[in-house]
Design a protein around this motif. Structure first.
Motif, mmCIF file in Angstrom:
data_model
loop_
_atom_site.group_PDB
_atom_site.id
_atom_site.type_symbol
_atom_site.label_atom_id
_atom_site.label_comp_id
_atom_site.label_asym_id
_atom_site.label_seq_id
_atom_site.Cartn_x
_atom_site.Cartn_y
_atom_site.Cartn_z
ATOM 1 N N VAL A 41 46.128 36.935 42.578
ATOM 2 C CA VAL A 41 45.757 38.347 42.689
ATOM 3 C C VAL A 41 44.764 38.651 41.577
ATOM 4 C CG1 VAL A 41 46.576 40.730 42.648
ATOM 5 C CG2 VAL A 41 48.019 38.928 43.626
ATOM 6 N N ARG A 42 43.621 39.186 41.959
ATOM 7 C CA ARG A 42 42.596 39.562 40.982
ATOM 8 C C ARG A 42 42.004 40.908 41.388
ATOM 9 N NH1 ARG A 42 41.597 34.337 42.605
ATOM 10 N NH2 ARG A 42 41.919 32.680 41.057
ATOM 11 N N HIS A 43 42.035 41.850 40.463
ATOM 12 C CA HIS A 43 41.446 43.161 40.732
ATOM 13 C C HIS A 43 40.478 43.485 39.596
ATOM 14 C CE1 HIS A 43 40.990 47.435 41.652
ATOM 15 N NE2 HIS A 43 41.549 47.178 42.824
ATOM 16 N N PRO A 44 39.227 43.822 39.924
ATOM 17 C CA PRO A 44 38.209 43.936 38.868
ATOM 18 C C PRO A 44 38.291 45.206 38.033
ATOM 19 C CG PRO A 44 37.256 44.461 41.006
ATOM 20 C CD PRO A 44 38.659 44.001 41.276
ATOM 21 N N ASP A 45 38.879 46.279 38.555
ATOM 22 C CA ASP A 45 38.829 47.554 37.855
ATOM 23 C C ASP A 45 39.757 47.572 36.643
ATOM 24 O OD1 ASP A 45 37.120 48.318 39.835
ATOM 25 O OD2 ASP A 45 38.611 49.492 40.947
ATOM 26 N N PRO A 46 39.263 47.924 35.467
ATOM 27 C CA PRO A 46 40.134 48.007 34.276
ATOM 28 C C PRO A 46 41.103 49.170 34.402
ATOM 29 C CG PRO A 46 37.946 48.855 33.778
ATOM 30 C CD PRO A 46 37.860 48.280 35.153
ATOM 31 N N LEU A 47 42.206 49.048 33.701
ATOM 32 C CA LEU A 47 43.221 50.094 33.685
ATOM 33 C C LEU A 47 43.172 50.845 32.355
ATOM 34 C CD1 LEU A 47 46.148 47.981 35.152
ATOM 35 C CD2 LEU A 47 45.033 49.892 36.296
ATOM 36 N N ALA A 48 43.508 52.098 32.406
ATOM 37 C CA ALA A 48 43.577 52.873 31.167
ATOM 38 C C ALA A 48 44.747 52.372 30.331
ATOM 39 C CB ALA A 48 43.758 54.352 31.488
ATOM 40 N N PRO A 49 44.621 52.364 29.017
ATOM 41 C CA PRO A 49 45.735 51.924 28.168
ATOM 42 C C PRO A 49 46.996 52.740 28.447
ATOM 43 C CG PRO A 49 43.729 52.127 26.882
ATOM 44 C CD PRO A 49 43.427 52.723 28.223
ATOM 45 N N GLY A 50 48.143 52.059 28.429
ATOM 46 C CA GLY A 50 49.405 52.757 28.662
ATOM 47 C C GLY A 50 50.442 51.856 29.305
#
Length: 273
Positions: A41-50
């Motif tokens: 599983v690979r998703h390019p969009d970064p996630l907000a810290p948390g």
């Protein structure tokens, strides 16, 4: 890369249809991604810290949920997620089950020259599993292996293994196992206590057993899958051959790792296919 993960079954196979869902602390979905044919599983969009909750689902498997903390990098590296098949958390329905040799394997690994391993398997075996109703600890297993069916991929080595130095197949044509009890060892894991008859010696041997799942087969039957492992010492079964090469290293190791990958069909006979 915002999210990476590998989805596997407990026996190491990729789950290509798995779905990973990430939710935030309010329960809102922030990301959804599907595994590829290799279970990656690979998703390019970064996630907000948390803090997040990662939920993995796949048809035929029990879902899992875990927590993840995302730092300023925006990456959530989940690693390997292991899914258990439905029906894997308890033993199969009670009654007789017949081991299917065509979809099972009896394998052993020995150390060679102290630096590598020799893999072998037995190709001719049969057996029956009786799952007890009510008290599963009273379940029973019986199996018979033809000793001369050993196959390591080398005819000369196989001939030596069949000789009196090792299996002595003419004098002891069968290897037998009969259980004496079953005890729970953890979630979907069991210890089978039994007696192994090998090379004219009968000794107690325990199997570490995992139930991998139960389901329908294409021939109208019901199948259950198991994996069992144990370790044997050759000297416990009067197989004391031990050619020593340089520096005192044994040509063939004195211990064997045994792995059984078993499919059993519900009932007292195998389907005609």
């Amino acid at each position: 890369m915002g999210l990476t993960a590998r989805i596997r079954t407990r026996d190491g196979w990729a789950v290509s249809h798995a779905v990973v869902t990430v939710t935030d602390t309010t329960g809102a979905q922030v990301l959804r991604a599907e595994a590829d044919t290799e279970g990656a599983v690979r998703h390019p969009d970064p996630l907000a810290p948390g803090a997040y909750t990662v939920i993995v689902t796949a048809v035929g498997y029990a879902p899992t949920a875990s927590s993840a903390i995302v730092t300023a990098s925006g990456r959530a590296e989940i690693g390997t997620v292991t899914l258990a098949r439905h029906g894997g958390s308890e033993l199969p329905p009670p009654g007789p089950w017949t081991i299917d040799p065509a979809h099972s394997s009896v394998a052993a690994v020995a150390q060679h020259l102290g630096i590598s391993s020799v893999h072998g398997r037995f190709t001719d075996f049969s057996g029956r599993i009786d799952i007890a109703a009510g008290d599963v600890t009273k379940s029973r297993v019986e199996a018979v292996i033809r000793a001369d069916s050993i196959n390591t991929g080398n005819g000369m080595r196989d001939g030596h293994l069949k000789s009196p130095d090792f299996l002595d197949v003419e004098k002891y044509p069968e290897i037998t196992y009969r259980s004496t009890g079953v005890s729970e060892a953890g979630p979907d894991r069991w210890t089978v206590h039994g007696e192994l008859g090998l090379h004219g010696v009968v000794r107690p041997v325990d199997l570490d057993l995992a139930h991998l799942g139960t389901g329908a087969d294409p021939w109208g039957g019901t199948r259950a899958a198991f994996r069992a492992t144990t370790q044997l010492r050759r000297e416990d079964f009067a197989m004391n051959y031990n050619q020593v090469v340089q520096a005192g290293i044994a040509a063939i190791g004195t211990t064997l790792r045994v792995q059984l990958d078993i499919q059993a069909v519900r009932g007292t006979s195998l389907p005609v296919v």
